[in-house]
Design a protein around this motif. Sequence first.
Motif, short mmCIF file in Angstrom:
data_model
loop_
_atom_site.label_atom_id
_atom_site.label_comp_id
_atom_site.label_asym_id
_atom_site.label_seq_id
_atom_site.Cartn_x
_atom_site.Cartn_y
_atom_site.Cartn_z
N THR A 239 21.51 14.73 19.34
CA THR A 239 21.87 13.91 17.61
C THR A 239 20.22 14.28 16.88
N ALA A 240 19.71 13.88 17.18
CA ALA A 240 18.39 14.25 16.17
C ALA A 240 18.63 16.02 15.99
N LEU A 241 18.81 16.96 16.63
CA LEU A 241 18.95 17.99 16.20
C LEU A 241 20.00 18.28 14.83
N LEU B 125 9.49 15.03 22.64
CA LEU B 125 9.69 14.40 21.34
C LEU B 125 9.21 16.00 20.48
N GLU B 126 7.13 16.07 20.74
CA GLU B 126 6.83 17.13 20.27
C GLU B 126 7.67 18.28 20.10
N SER B 127 8.15 18.70 21.98
CA SER B 127 9.15 19.99 21.63
C SER B 127 10.64 19.72 20.95
N ARG C 58 9.72 20.64 17.60
CA ARG C 58 9.56 22.37 17.20
C ARG C 58 10.60 22.94 17.50
N LYS C 59 11.92 22.75 17.58
CA LYS C 59 13.12 22.84 17.85
C LYS C 59 13.91 22.79 16.12
N ALA C 60 13.83 21.23 15.56
CA ALA C 60 14.77 21.00 14.44
C ALA C 60 14.24 21.82 13.57
N PRO C 61 15.29 22.49 13.25
CA PRO C 61 15.55 22.80 12.19
C PRO C 61 14.93 22.32 10.35
N GLY C 62 14.92 21.09 10.44
CA GLY C 62 13.99 20.34 9.31
C GLY C 62 12.67 19.29 9.51
#
Length: 245
Positions: free
Chosen positions: A23-25, A44-46, A49-53
């Motif tokens: 959901t966050a992504l 959460l840190e990884s 790193r993956k999230a676009p925003g």
Amino acid sequence: MSNTLEGKVVLVTGASSGIGEATALALSAEGARVAVGARRADRLESLARKAPGEVLVLELDVSDQESVRAAVVATVERFGALDVLVNNAGVMLSGPIAGADTTEWTRMVETNLLGSMYAVHAALPHLLERKGTVLQISSTSGRIATAGGGVYAATKFGITAFSEALRQEVTEQGVRVVVIEPGFVATELASHITDPTIKAFAQNMAASMRTLQPEDIANAVVYAVTQPEHVAVNEILIRPTDQAR
Ligand code: NDP
């Protein structure tokens, strides 16, 4: 027509795995600035790193009221507002009532029910200011209780009750309340069950069907939070097609 989430600020609890992570992504991909909370900060840190925003990582234990308050304060300090609270953190420590280890009951009530209430309490002033949204991840167990799942179901029935009261209190002020009730989703949720019979039952159930994926629930969240302001999607029940009960 749907809006994007550009400029919106979202807080997702329990974002270190499963539905919360997906959901966050998904919300990040829609343009939201996302604060993610859970106990496992490394996960959460990884995600960040993956999230676009933009993502704010928050070490959070929802069963601790102070920790919840601090997470809301940190989100507003960093992003200037809070538009959407996704109350997702949860544990499912299923087992029969007779002979149960009642510390597991306490954990479920404190995490699933009280934790989500604390988050609403802390977030509500900000949500009222922004005519925001509270999104509650409940469960089919919030509608139908089954043997071996009594306490988990009680927490999810409780979320439904709390959410309906909340809806009546805040809808005329523009705050929308959404309850999402997933059926079986492939996540690590059942891996924490300590009762071997119930754990095996859950694993067999997963193997016997095409389960939902966390992204299927994330899509429902995005749908609910991108409706025009006059549309309140209050409840979404989603089961795998193969899940009869
Ligand atoms: P996961 O076990 O993958 O995710 C649970 C999340 O909750 C994790 O990120 C975990 O993070 C977090 N969490 C647990 N305890 C706490 C706590 N005290 N404080 C903060 N975060 C906490 O399972 P799911 O993704 O499946 O579960 C997410 C939600 O979906 C739950 O509310 C669950 O009841 C609900 N649900 C799941 C279904 C399914 O079939 N999987 C069906 C219906 C509803 P961490 O351990 O790092 O703190």
